[in-house]
Motif scaffolding. Structure first.
Motif, mmCIF file in Angstrom:
data_model
loop_
_atom_site.group_PDB
_atom_site.id
_atom_site.type_symbol
_atom_site.label_atom_id
_atom_site.label_comp_id
_atom_site.label_asym_id
_atom_site.label_seq_id
_atom_site.Cartn_x
_atom_site.Cartn_y
_atom_site.Cartn_z
ATOM 1 N N SER A 55 4.406 -16.377 -2.123
ATOM 2 C CA SER A 55 4.645 -14.981 -1.789
ATOM 3 C C SER A 55 4.773 -14.925 -0.334
ATOM 4 O O SER A 55 4.240 -15.770 0.463
ATOM 5 N N PHE A 56 5.014 -13.670 0.254
ATOM 6 C CA PHE A 56 5.213 -13.344 1.503
ATOM 7 C C PHE A 56 5.253 -12.045 1.657
ATOM 8 O O PHE A 56 6.125 -11.245 0.980
ATOM 9 N N VAL A 57 4.727 -11.397 2.765
ATOM 10 C CA VAL A 57 4.838 -10.013 2.991
ATOM 11 C C VAL A 57 5.503 -9.732 4.062
ATOM 12 O O VAL A 57 5.287 -10.397 5.342
ATOM 13 N N ILE A 58 6.312 -8.709 3.879
ATOM 14 C CA ILE A 58 7.528 -8.428 5.003
ATOM 15 C C ILE A 58 6.886 -7.084 5.686
ATOM 16 O O ILE A 58 6.690 -6.108 4.971
ATOM 17 N N LYS A 59 6.688 -7.113 6.831
ATOM 18 C CA LYS A 59 6.478 -5.747 7.670
ATOM 19 C C LYS A 59 7.399 -5.599 8.625
ATOM 20 O O LYS A 59 7.222 -4.452 9.157
ATOM 21 N N LYS A 60 8.493 -6.300 9.003
ATOM 22 C CA LYS A 60 9.369 -6.016 10.001
ATOM 23 C C LYS A 60 10.710 -6.341 9.565
ATOM 24 O O LYS A 60 10.707 -7.291 8.733
ATOM 25 N N CYS A 61 11.692 -5.734 10.155
ATOM 26 C CA CYS A 61 13.027 -6.178 10.145
ATOM 27 C C CYS A 61 13.512 -6.512 11.336
ATOM 28 O O CYS A 61 13.946 -5.583 12.014
ATOM 29 N N GLY A 62 13.532 -7.866 11.815
ATOM 30 C CA GLY A 62 13.817 -8.066 13.110
ATOM 31 C C GLY A 62 12.577 -7.691 13.723
ATOM 32 O O GLY A 62 11.345 -8.220 13.569
ATOM 33 N N SER A 63 12.401 -6.975 14.807
ATOM 34 C CA SER A 63 11.642 -6.485 15.941
ATOM 35 C C SER A 63 11.047 -5.211 15.391
ATOM 36 O O SER A 63 10.012 -4.585 15.730
ATOM 37 N N ALA A 64 11.615 -4.414 14.282
ATOM 38 C CA ALA A 64 11.362 -3.151 14.181
ATOM 39 C C ALA A 64 10.424 -2.948 12.848
ATOM 40 O O ALA A 64 10.906 -3.558 11.963
ATOM 41 N N THR A 74 23.327 -16.909 -1.930
ATOM 42 C CA THR A 74 24.217 -15.913 -2.243
ATOM 43 C C THR A 74 23.659 -14.731 -3.084
ATOM 44 O O THR A 74 24.318 -13.515 -3.087
ATOM 45 N N TRP A 75 22.313 -14.901 -3.741
ATOM 46 C CA TRP A 75 21.796 -13.881 -4.457
ATOM 47 C C TRP A 75 20.683 -13.126 -3.306
ATOM 48 O O TRP A 75 19.992 -13.512 -2.337
ATOM 49 N N SER A 76 20.484 -11.547 -3.548
ATOM 50 C CA SER A 76 19.470 -10.833 -2.872
ATOM 51 C C SER A 76 19.230 -9.685 -3.644
ATOM 52 O O SER A 76 19.819 -9.337 -4.745
ATOM 53 N N SER A 77 18.018 -9.187 -3.408
ATOM 54 C CA SER A 77 17.693 -7.904 -4.087
ATOM 55 C C SER A 77 17.421 -6.718 -3.117
ATOM 56 O O SER A 77 17.520 -7.132 -1.851
ATOM 57 N N THR A 78 17.219 -5.396 -3.437
ATOM 58 C CA THR A 78 17.006 -4.428 -2.556
ATOM 59 C C THR A 78 15.635 -3.757 -2.866
ATOM 60 O O THR A 78 15.131 -3.826 -3.904
ATOM 61 N N PHE A 79 15.132 -3.030 -1.667
ATOM 62 C CA PHE A 79 14.248 -1.956 -2.085
ATOM 63 C C PHE A 79 14.038 -0.993 -1.131
ATOM 64 O O PHE A 79 14.757 -0.915 -0.007
ATOM 65 N N LYS A 80 13.415 -0.082 -1.134
ATOM 66 C CA LYS A 80 13.279 1.337 -0.433
ATOM 67 C C LYS A 80 11.867 1.902 -0.552
ATOM 68 O O LYS A 80 11.138 1.784 -1.489
ATOM 69 N N LEU A 81 11.415 1.997 0.743
ATOM 70 C CA LEU A 81 10.005 2.429 0.779
ATOM 71 C C LEU A 81 9.843 3.826 0.787
ATOM 72 O O LEU A 81 10.628 4.623 1.656
ATOM 73 N N THR A 82 8.793 4.330 0.381
ATOM 74 C CA THR A 82 8.606 5.818 0.205
ATOM 75 C C THR A 82 7.018 5.836 0.277
ATOM 76 O O THR A 82 6.205 4.995 -0.130
ATOM 77 N N ASN A 98 0.820 -1.169 -0.116
ATOM 78 C CA ASN A 98 -0.072 -0.156 -0.125
ATOM 79 C C ASN A 98 0.848 1.430 -0.185
ATOM 80 O O ASN A 98 1.628 1.491 1.091
ATOM 81 N N LYS A 99 0.979 2.000 -1.056
ATOM 82 C CA LYS A 99 1.679 3.077 -1.372
ATOM 83 C C LYS A 99 1.366 4.381 -0.313
ATOM 84 O O LYS A 99 2.215 5.186 -0.006
ATOM 85 N N SER A 100 0.343 4.185 0.617
ATOM 86 C CA SER A 100 -0.204 5.159 1.260
ATOM 87 C C SER A 100 0.047 4.902 2.794
ATOM 88 O O SER A 100 -0.238 5.521 3.572
ATOM 89 N N ASN A 101 0.482 3.461 2.910
ATOM 90 C CA ASN A 101 0.471 3.085 4.288
ATOM 91 C C ASN A 101 1.804 1.902 4.337
ATOM 92 O O ASN A 101 1.591 0.916 4.007
ATOM 93 N N ILE A 102 2.884 2.281 4.684
ATOM 94 C CA ILE A 102 3.905 1.336 4.608
ATOM 95 C C ILE A 102 3.775 0.085 5.741
ATOM 96 O O ILE A 102 4.485 -0.576 5.600
ATOM 97 N N ALA A 103 2.928 0.585 6.736
ATOM 98 C CA ALA A 103 2.613 -0.557 7.839
ATOM 99 C C ALA A 103 2.092 -1.658 6.946
ATOM 100 O O ALA A 103 2.216 -2.958 7.680
ATOM 101 N N ASP A 104 1.615 -1.903 5.884
ATOM 102 C CA ASP A 104 0.834 -2.854 5.283
ATOM 103 C C ASP A 104 2.197 -3.641 4.865
ATOM 104 O O ASP A 104 1.904 -5.027 4.255
#
Length: 435
Positions: free
Chosen positions: A384-393, A421-429, A342-348
């Motif tokens: 598929s999987f929805v990531i909402k936290k990184c660790g406890s944050a 060994t592979w990974s991808s990146t993202f940044k939330l706005t 949800n681009k209007s709510n990163i908590a999703d």
């Protein structure tokens, strides 16, 4: 009565004369039969290049002033081809001017001399055969067979040789080589070897007499020969894909190398057990890394297993050691991508999706801030999987996150993971809407 004593005295004198005469005759015929004729090491004829010599010795005989030495080619019985070496002043001699790879008969007689002539000659010794080394050198030595603990070498026979001398030792060893003489005229020989070991081997043509003396020819150029490669162990999957493409048909492994192998053969099977591909490769140091580049592995979205065995090259053919145990592996899951829920709510949260992999039991998603340590976000059986936290944050805006999807498979008692060994990146706005 006087006549009787006179006759008796005359008879006694005659008997005594006869006795002394008999002793005298016995003394003159005292030269006995020479014994102990044997061949000794002396096969170089220094005065005649290309010719060979034979050394012989015998037991010295009391009363002998010299010895008459006679020889001929074996089987000629000293008829027509008899050669007299001449008189030897002591109980050994070297006979020069002989041909290579031959057997000769020799006999020795004790003599007394009158000046330079033979005055008396005793009975000759028993005839003894002596041999000269073959003149040819083995130039065709090769390894022709290998077993787990046995090495076989072969060569072309050399004229005049009736045995061969095999010398061998472990490659790189400072110990003396072991030598063994074949029991007869052969063109191959097998020796016991340590498993998975290289040996330096040379062969010399030789000729052996009936008394066991061996005259050795020149040794061949040494060759490297090996026992079969051992079972390959600790096959380990390292990474897959090219530097920028996880779908590329490139897979890297390591394993404990064989000391003896000229190369390796691998076979790769799909999750269903059907062979996908096999190939021979040369690897200089497989314990570090072996790169397999095979088009049949491109876009392979399944768990696979590989087995490896070492091989030796014997001429145009290969002989193989035993296969390793299977090593299960998988490339990075195909079509991994992500998008904000949800681009209007990163908590999703941020949704990661991928193409299901054959053989996978479930999938684990990991996340990290930048280049930090990956943390488990969760496990799912879906795609598929929805990531909402990184660790406890909770996820934060304007922060670069790195994520990875790992497929898991149960193989026996072990859990096998796909390429990590592979990974991808993202940044939330956040996007704001005004009404």
């Amino acid at each position: 009565m006087k006549n009787f004593f006179k006759v008796a005295k005359v008879s006694l004198m005659i008997m005594m004369c006869a006795l002394f005469l008999g002793i005298g005759i016995k003394a003159e015929a005292a030269l006995g039969k020479v014994a102990g004729v044997t061949q000794i090491a002396d096969d170089v004829d220094e005065k005649n290049p290309g010719k060979y010599a034979v050394g012989i010795q015998w037991t010295a005989l009391p009363g002998a002033e010299a010895y008459l030495v006679e020889y001929c080619e074996s089987g000629k019985n000293f008829i027509g081809t008899t050669y007299q070496y001449g008189l030897a002043a002591k109980n050994s001699v070297v006979i020069p001017g002989l041909s290579g790879g031959m057997s000769y008969d020799v006999k020795v007689s004790a003599v007394t001399l009158a000046g330079k002539e033979i005055a008396d000659q005793g009975a000759p010794s028993d005839v003894v055969d002596v041999v000269t080394a073959p003149s040819g050198t083995v130039t065709t030595l090769k390894q022709s067979g290998a077993q787990a603990k046995k090495v076989t070498v072969s060569w072309t026979k050399i004229p005049g040789a009736n045995v061969y001398d095999i010398g061998y030792k472990k490659y790189g060893s400072t110990a003396k080589a072991q030598y063994v003489t074949t029991p007869n005229d052969v063109s191959s020989y097998s020796f016991s070897a340590a498993a998975d070991t290289n040996y330096i081997v040379d062969v010399a043509a030789a000729r052996k007499s009936s008394k066991g003396y061996v005259a050795y020819g020149t040794g061949s150029q040494p060759i490297l020969a090996s026992s079969l490669p051992k079972k390959i162990t600790k096959v380990k999957f390292l990474t897959s894909g090219s530097s920028s493409d996880p779908k590329a048909g490139i897979v890297d492994f390591s394993w404990n190398p064989s000391n003896a192998a000229d190369g390796y053969e691998y076979a790769i099977y799909g999750n269903n057990g059907k062979k996908l591909t096999s190939k021979s490769i040369t690897a200089t140091n497989p314990k570090q890394r072996v790169t397999i580049n095979n088009g049949k592995l491109k876009n392979a979205n399944q768990f696979m297993k590989i087995k490896v065995r070492g091989y030796l090259k014997l001429g145009k053919k290969k002989v193989y050691g035993p296969y390793s145990d299977y090593c299960w592996f998988a490339k990075y899951p195909m079509s991994v991508k992500g998008s904000i829920v949800n681009k209007s709510n990163i908590a999703d949260g941020y949704k990661i999706s991928w193409k299901k992999m054959k053989g996978a039991k479930n999938y684990t998603v990991y996340i990290a801030i930048g280049n930090g340590k990956m943390k488990k976000a969760g496990t799912t059986k879906g795609s598929s999987f929805v990531i909402k936290k990184c660790g406890s944050a909770p996820l934060a805006t304007y922060t670069t996150y790195r994520y990875r999807v790992v497929a898991n498979k149960k193989a026996g008692k072990k859990t096998v993971k796909s390429d990590t060994t592979w990974s991808s990146t993202f940044k939330l706005t956040t996007t704001y809407y005004y009404y």
